[in-house]
Design a protein around this motif. Structure first.
Motif, PDB file in Angstrom:
ATOM      1  N   ALA A   1      66.014  13.223 -23.868  1.00 48.52           N
ATOM      2  CA  ALA A   1      67.091  13.039 -22.884  1.00 48.52           C
ATOM      3  C   ALA A   1      68.463  13.095 -23.560  1.00 48.52           C
ATOM      4  O   ALA A   1      69.396  13.716 -23.040  1.00 48.52           O
ATOM      5  CB  ALA A   1      66.906  11.717 -22.144  1.00 48.52           C
ATOM      6  N   ARG A   2      68.580  12.466 -24.709  1.00 48.57           N
ATOM      7  CA  ARG A   2      69.859  12.506 -25.442  1.00 48.57           C
ATOM      8  C   ARG A   2      70.175  13.922 -25.901  1.00 48.57           C
ATOM      9  O   ARG A   2      71.328  14.359 -25.839  1.00 48.57           O
ATOM     10  CB  ARG A   2      69.810  11.554 -26.630  1.00 48.57           C
ATOM     11  CG  ARG A   2      69.897  10.093 -26.179  1.00 48.57           C
ATOM     12  CD  ARG A   2      69.972   9.116 -27.313  1.00 48.57           C
ATOM     13  NE  ARG A   2      71.106   9.388 -28.176  1.00 48.57           N
ATOM     14  CZ  ARG A   2      71.202   8.961 -29.421  1.00 48.57           C
ATOM     15  NH1 ARG A   2      70.245   8.237 -29.950  1.00 48.57           N
ATOM     16  NH2 ARG A   2      72.265   9.234 -30.152  1.00 48.57           N
ATOM     17  N   PHE A   3      69.166  14.645 -26.366  1.00 45.51           N
ATOM     18  CA  PHE A   3      69.351  16.030 -26.801  1.00 45.51           C
ATOM     19  C   PHE A   3      69.810  16.892 -25.622  1.00 45.51           C
ATOM     20  O   PHE A   3      70.756  17.677 -25.741  1.00 45.51           O
ATOM     21  CB  PHE A   3      68.052  16.579 -27.405  1.00 45.51           C
ATOM     22  CG  PHE A   3      68.115  18.029 -27.770  1.00 45.51           C
ATOM     23  CD1 PHE A   3      68.840  18.454 -28.870  1.00 45.51           C
ATOM     24  CD2 PHE A   3      67.450  18.973 -27.002  1.00 45.51           C
ATOM     25  CE1 PHE A   3      68.903  19.796 -29.207  1.00 45.51           C
ATOM     26  CE2 PHE A   3      67.506  20.318 -27.334  1.00 45.51           C
ATOM     27  CZ  PHE A   3      68.231  20.733 -28.439  1.00 45.51           C
ATOM     28  N   MET A   4      69.169  16.722 -24.483  1.00 47.70           N
ATOM     29  CA  MET A   4      69.530  17.504 -23.298  1.00 47.70           C
ATOM     30  C   MET A   4      70.955  17.175 -22.849  1.00 47.70           C
ATOM     31  O   MET A   4      71.704  18.070 -22.450  1.00 47.70           O
ATOM     32  CB  MET A   4      68.532  17.253 -22.166  1.00 47.70           C
ATOM     33  CG  MET A   4      67.119  17.739 -22.458  1.00 47.70           C
ATOM     34  SD  MET A   4      66.995  19.493 -22.895  1.00 47.70           S
ATOM     35  CE  MET A   4      67.583  20.252 -21.389  1.00 47.70           C
ATOM     36  N   ALA A   5      71.329  15.910 -22.936  1.00 48.50           N
ATOM     37  CA  ALA A   5      72.693  15.506 -22.566  1.00 48.50           C
ATOM     38  C   ALA A   5      73.717  16.149 -23.490  1.00 48.50           C
ATOM     39  O   ALA A   5      74.762  16.625 -23.037  1.00 48.50           O
ATOM     40  CB  ALA A   5      72.818  13.985 -22.602  1.00 48.50           C
ATOM     41  N   ARG A   6      73.392  16.207 -24.773  1.00 48.95           N
ATOM     42  CA  ARG A   6      74.309  16.861 -25.728  1.00 48.95           C
ATOM     43  C   ARG A   6      74.417  18.345 -25.451  1.00 48.95           C
ATOM     44  O   ARG A   6      75.497  18.921 -25.549  1.00 48.95           O
ATOM     45  CB  ARG A   6      73.836  16.627 -27.155  1.00 48.95           C
ATOM     46  CG  ARG A   6      74.083  15.196 -27.604  1.00 48.95           C
ATOM     47  CD  ARG A   6      73.893  15.036 -29.059  1.00 48.95           C
ATOM     48  NE  ARG A   6      74.856  15.910 -29.734  1.00 48.95           N
ATOM     49  CZ  ARG A   6      75.033  15.948 -31.034  1.00 48.95           C
ATOM     50  NH1 ARG A   6      74.333  15.163 -31.796  1.00 48.95           N
ATOM     51  NH2 ARG A   6      75.906  16.742 -31.585  1.00 48.95           N
ATOM     52  N   CYS A   7      73.317  18.977 -25.095  1.00 44.72           N
ATOM     53  CA  CYS A   7      73.344  20.410 -24.754  1.00 44.72           C
ATOM     54  C   CYS A   7      74.251  20.645 -23.544  1.00 44.72           C
ATOM     55  O   CYS A   7      75.059  21.569 -23.533  1.00 44.72           O
ATOM     56  CB  CYS A   7      71.943  20.931 -24.448  1.00 44.72           C
ATOM     57  SG  CYS A   7      70.863  21.045 -25.879  1.00 44.72           S
ATOM     58  N   ALA A   8      74.103  19.800 -22.534  1.00 45.44           N
ATOM     59  CA  ALA A   8      74.912  19.945 -21.317  1.00 45.44           C
ATOM     60  C   ALA A   8      76.385  19.680 -21.608  1.00 45.44           C
ATOM     61  O   ALA A   8      77.259  20.415 -21.136  1.00 45.44           O
ATOM     62  CB  ALA A   8      74.402  18.991 -20.239  1.00 45.44           C
ATOM     63  N   GLN A   9      76.653  18.655 -22.397  1.00 47.29           N
ATOM     64  CA  GLN A   9      78.027  18.293 -22.714  1.00 47.29           C
ATOM     65  C   GLN A   9      78.715  19.398 -23.515  1.00 47.29           C
ATOM     66  O   GLN A   9      79.871  19.718 -23.276  1.00 47.29           O
ATOM     67  CB  GLN A   9      78.055  16.987 -23.495  1.00 47.29           C
ATOM     68  CG  GLN A   9      79.442  16.527 -23.874  1.00 47.29           C
ATOM     69  CD  GLN A   9      79.409  15.259 -24.704  1.00 47.29           C
ATOM     70  OE1 GLN A   9      78.436  14.989 -25.408  1.00 47.29           O
ATOM     71  NE2 GLN A   9      80.461  14.480 -24.626  1.00 47.29           N
ATOM     72  N   ALA A  10      77.992  19.980 -24.453  1.00 46.74           N
ATOM     73  CA  ALA A  10      78.560  21.020 -25.315  1.00 46.74           C
ATOM     74  C   ALA A  10      78.557  22.387 -24.647  1.00 46.74           C
ATOM     75  O   ALA A  10      79.141  23.333 -25.164  1.00 46.74           O
ATOM     76  CB  ALA A  10      77.787  21.091 -26.632  1.00 46.74           C
TER      77      ALA A  10
END
Length: 170
Positions: free
Chosen positions: A120-129
């Motif tokens: 979930a944290r990885f996916m959030a970073r992908c979306a944010q970036a």
């Protein structure tokens, strides 16, 4: 603290930690900028230290516990979370993603994802970036290196990915 002492302290800290340590945390701990830490890590790597930058921070590469296996996958970006969860749900750690680039050859991105929380944290970073996954370079085809607790877990991952239509099979 002198630069060389700081680099040694960073190295000692990374060696003692069991998980990734962010550049921001290191910068705060040593009262320097994040960019100084990035430079320190580059110098440590140039000196032969096996430091990897993961989406969650820096780690000293260690031999993974359990069985190390690779799975070949193909999917679009919208299926990435389901793919990663299918692997961690079986108790495996997703060590990296590998693509074959026509110019650069093999490109490996370290991941170190062991739980749904990590995913979930990885996916959030992908979306944010607003970053595209590496598999976007290869029409969705990529490998993942997994650390699995046993052969049964690896087989369950393959079955889950196959059910999702993600496992690249011959």
């Amino acid at each position: 603290m002198q630069a060389e002492q700081r680099r040694q302290a960073i190295l000692n800290l990374l060696k003692s930690e069991t998980g990734p340590v962010s550049a921001g945390l290191l910068a705060a701990r040593f009262s320097v900028s994040r960019q100084i830490i990035v430079g320190d890590i580059a110098l440590l790597r140039a000196a032969g230290e096996d430091i990897s930058a993961t989406p969650r921070g820096y780690v000293i590469r260690r031999l993974p516990a359990g069985l190390v296996r690779q799975v070949a996958c193909r999917h679009d970006a919208g299926e990435m979370e389901a793919e990663l969860n299918a692997m961690v749900d079986q108790g495996c750690t997703v060590l990296d993603v590998i693509v074959e680039h026509p110019i650069y050859g093999q490109i490996t991105g370290p991941l170190q994802l062991s739980s749904r929380y990590d995913v979930a944290r990885f996916m959030a970073r992908c979306a944010q970036a607003e970053a595209r996954p590496l598999s976007g370079l290869t029409e969705g085809i990529h490998l993942h290196t997994l650390s699995c607790p046993d052969e049964g877990a690896c087989e369950r991952v393959r079955e889950s990915l196959s059910r999702l239509g993600i496992l690249l099979e011959s």
